[in-house]
Design a protein around this motif. Sequence first.
Motif, short mmCIF file in Angstrom:
data_model
loop_
_atom_site.label_atom_id
_atom_site.label_comp_id
_atom_site.label_asym_id
_atom_site.label_seq_id
_atom_site.Cartn_x
_atom_site.Cartn_y
_atom_site.Cartn_z
N ILE A 1 73.22 -35.68 20.81
CA ILE A 1 71.84 -35.43 20.34
C ILE A 1 71.07 -36.74 20.29
CG2 ILE A 1 70.47 -34.75 18.34
CD1 ILE A 1 72.59 -32.61 17.78
N ALA A 2 71.69 -37.80 19.76
CA ALA A 2 71.02 -39.11 19.72
C ALA A 2 70.70 -39.60 21.13
CB ALA A 2 71.90 -40.12 18.99
N ALA A 3 71.64 -39.40 22.07
CA ALA A 3 71.40 -39.80 23.45
C ALA A 3 70.24 -39.00 24.05
CB ALA A 3 72.67 -39.59 24.27
N ARG A 4 70.24 -37.70 23.81
CA ARG A 4 69.16 -36.84 24.32
C ARG A 4 67.81 -37.34 23.85
NH1 ARG A 4 68.59 -31.46 21.10
NH2 ARG A 4 67.68 -33.04 19.71
N ASP A 5 67.69 -37.57 22.54
CA ASP A 5 66.41 -38.00 21.98
C ASP A 5 65.98 -39.35 22.52
OD1 ASP A 5 66.78 -35.68 20.58
OD2 ASP A 5 66.71 -36.59 18.58
N ALA A 6 66.94 -40.28 22.65
CA ALA A 6 66.60 -41.62 23.13
C ALA A 6 66.20 -41.60 24.60
CB ALA A 6 67.79 -42.56 22.92
N TRP B 1 58.64 -38.81 25.68
CA TRP B 1 58.70 -37.48 25.07
C TRP B 1 59.33 -37.57 23.69
CZ3 TRP B 1 56.82 -32.86 27.00
CH2 TRP B 1 57.16 -31.72 26.29
N ASP B 2 58.61 -37.13 22.66
CA ASP B 2 59.11 -37.11 21.28
C ASP B 2 59.71 -35.74 21.01
OD1 ASP B 2 59.59 -37.12 18.58
OD2 ASP B 2 57.63 -37.92 18.01
N VAL B 3 61.03 -35.65 21.13
CA VAL B 3 61.66 -34.34 20.98
C VAL B 3 61.58 -33.83 19.54
CG1 VAL B 3 63.99 -35.24 20.55
CG2 VAL B 3 63.70 -32.98 21.56
N GLY B 4 61.53 -34.75 18.57
CA GLY B 4 61.42 -34.32 17.19
C GLY B 4 60.13 -33.59 16.91
N PRO C 1 61.09 -33.39 29.96
CA PRO C 1 61.71 -33.81 31.22
C PRO C 1 63.20 -33.48 31.23
CG PRO C 1 60.37 -35.58 30.29
CD PRO C 1 60.47 -34.52 29.23
N GLU C 2 63.73 -33.16 32.38
CA GLU C 2 65.16 -32.88 32.49
C GLU C 2 65.97 -34.18 32.36
OE1 GLU C 2 66.44 -30.63 35.79
OE2 GLU C 2 65.08 -28.94 35.39
N ILE C 3 67.13 -34.04 31.74
CA ILE C 3 68.05 -35.17 31.63
C ILE C 3 69.26 -34.88 32.51
CG2 ILE C 3 69.56 -36.49 30.10
CD1 ILE C 3 67.71 -35.74 27.79
N PRO C 4 69.49 -35.66 33.55
CA PRO C 4 70.71 -35.46 34.34
C PRO C 4 71.94 -35.74 33.47
CG PRO C 4 69.13 -36.89 35.48
CD PRO C 4 68.65 -36.75 34.08
N VAL C 5 72.91 -34.85 33.50
CA VAL C 5 74.13 -35.00 32.71
C VAL C 5 75.32 -35.02 33.65
CG1 VAL C 5 75.60 -34.00 30.93
CG2 VAL C 5 73.11 -33.84 30.72
N ARG D 1 71.52 -48.34 16.03
CA ARG D 1 71.54 -47.58 14.79
C ARG D 1 70.26 -46.78 14.60
NH1 ARG D 1 69.94 -47.89 9.43
NH2 ARG D 1 71.35 -46.77 8.03
N ALA D 2 69.14 -47.32 15.02
CA ALA D 2 67.87 -46.61 14.87
C ALA D 2 67.88 -45.29 15.62
CB ALA D 2 66.71 -47.49 15.34
N ALA D 3 68.52 -45.26 16.78
CA ALA D 3 68.58 -44.03 17.56
C ALA D 3 69.37 -42.96 16.82
CB ALA D 3 69.21 -44.30 18.92
N LEU D 4 70.45 -43.35 16.15
CA LEU D 4 71.24 -42.40 15.37
C LEU D 4 70.45 -41.90 14.18
CD1 LEU D 4 73.91 -40.93 14.76
CD2 LEU D 4 74.65 -42.99 13.53
N VAL D 5 69.82 -42.81 13.45
CA VAL D 5 69.06 -42.42 12.26
C VAL D 5 67.88 -41.54 12.63
CG1 VAL D 5 67.65 -43.29 10.35
CG2 VAL D 5 69.81 -44.43 10.93
N ASP D 6 67.17 -41.89 13.68
CA ASP D 6 66.03 -41.09 14.11
C ASP D 6 66.45 -39.65 14.43
OD1 ASP D 6 64.35 -43.23 13.81
OD2 ASP D 6 64.23 -43.71 15.95
N ALA D 7 67.64 -39.51 15.01
CA ALA D 7 68.11 -38.18 15.41
C ALA D 7 68.67 -37.38 14.25
CB ALA D 7 69.17 -38.31 16.50
N MET D 8 69.17 -38.05 13.21
CA MET D 8 69.92 -37.35 12.17
C MET D 8 69.21 -37.25 10.82
SD MET D 8 72.75 -36.30 13.42
CE MET D 8 72.18 -36.12 15.12
#
Length: 503
Positions: A192-197, A204-207, A215-219, A352-359
């Motif tokens: 989830i953190a990776a997706r948002d970042a 794109w602000d997913v929150g 946009p699509e994210i290649p996985v 760490r900011a990416a984790l906190v932003d997502a959670m």
Amino acid sequence: MSMKPDRVEASRTVDAPFIEDRGGRSGEVTGTTPGLSLDQDLEPLDADERQAMEAAARHAIAYRGRLADAPAVPQVRPAGLAGRFDAPLPAKGEEALSVIENLVAEASEGLHAHTSPRFFGYVCGGSMPVGAAADFLVTAWGQNSASSWESPSVAAIEQTVCRWCLDLLGLPPDCGVGIVTGATVANIQAIIAARDALLARQGWDVGARGLFGAPEIPVLIGAEAHSAPVAGLRYAGLGIGQALRLETDGEGRVHLAALEAALAGCNGPPLVVLQAGQINTGAFDPFAEAIPMVRERGGWVHVDGAFGLWVHAVPELRGRLAGVDAADSWAVDLHKWLNAPYDSGLCIVRDRAALVDAMTARGAYLPDLGETWEPSDSTLELSRRARGVPSYAILRHLGADGVRTMIARHCALAAYLAETLSPEPGIEILNEIASNQVAIACGNDDLTSRVLERVQTNGKVYPSHGVWRGRRIIRVSIINHATDRDDIDLLADELRTAVRQEA
């Protein structure tokens, strides 16, 4: 089939609980509400409650004390427990002591010896006694551990666990870390953190905007990845069917040529999921080569390291997963190789900011602590038990040297088992020994299944099943803190005997 054990009869019920007053006298509580008087000067624990807690500790200690000689399998399986627990809820309650005694009597036959040094199934850590003892305290303390203001000691302890684990695992010290239930949730959170970042990099602000129209994210993920990160892709809304499965080699490692070709076809920054410790072979993806390739595409590398990431803690074994510390996020269990009690894992994110932003989900009713580290900022939960405390106790008990020695011993025992069994006719070792996993086949699928069933039924040891490269296997996971060479010799003897009997 085992008969249902006799219940321990309660001498009193909670309608009029038996208590002991401050002078040591006992008597019944009276009042308008059955079992409770609002003006009664109650002690924190009455005699029944205290006896129940003491009985639970006594039974727990006795259970652990019997493990060395106890069968490694339950005495009864689900059918044998039918009717034992599904009675209607009684109108009147039982004494606390009676509840505990009956619980032990009724449940014991259906307990699997997951904490036994002779249990080799499913990569289950053995829940070290010092961790179990600390877990008693966690339950008794009853701390809601989401807030450092409301539970300061737990927050301080858990911060230390995070710092110690980052140091042990050889990961950057400024990573964000969430103490979660295990690697499944750790994988979900990191994805989830990776997706948002990755979406934020594309404006794109997913929150705020959600995923509709994003946009699509290649996985990209290995064909032999564990189900946990695959499920994480689904939970994150990325879609399992949208992920490109990368070809792997005979050990389950991602082929670099397949990764390079897939990256060339990506239209945006990709999410690439790699693996530290393939569930059947224990193998590691080629991180040192793969991660820079993803970096060139502006992508995010997540590593599912549920058990295998711990190998990076051992200096002499660290080369087996060289470059893993360059990833963007990692998932690791504490209840596997650290042997903590269940309900413990780490979600680690470099930024760490990416984790906190997502959670984070701070409510208005929670204190504003500015930049203070908050447990709830890095997990999906706002209410949870102090699950980091048992790991703190284990780390203090073992020290860094003890953790490293345990991991190295298990890897050496895996190699020893493979060397011991390889000469045996009818037994085939299917993997290179990269860590603590040994994949065993016995001629054909039918024979392999019969051998495993015989070994499990004997109950002296307990390996588990699996499928590798289209073949049924006996999978051995050596990860219990107490497992030693004698346990491995017994396992080898049980397998050899079963093959000779079934062939």
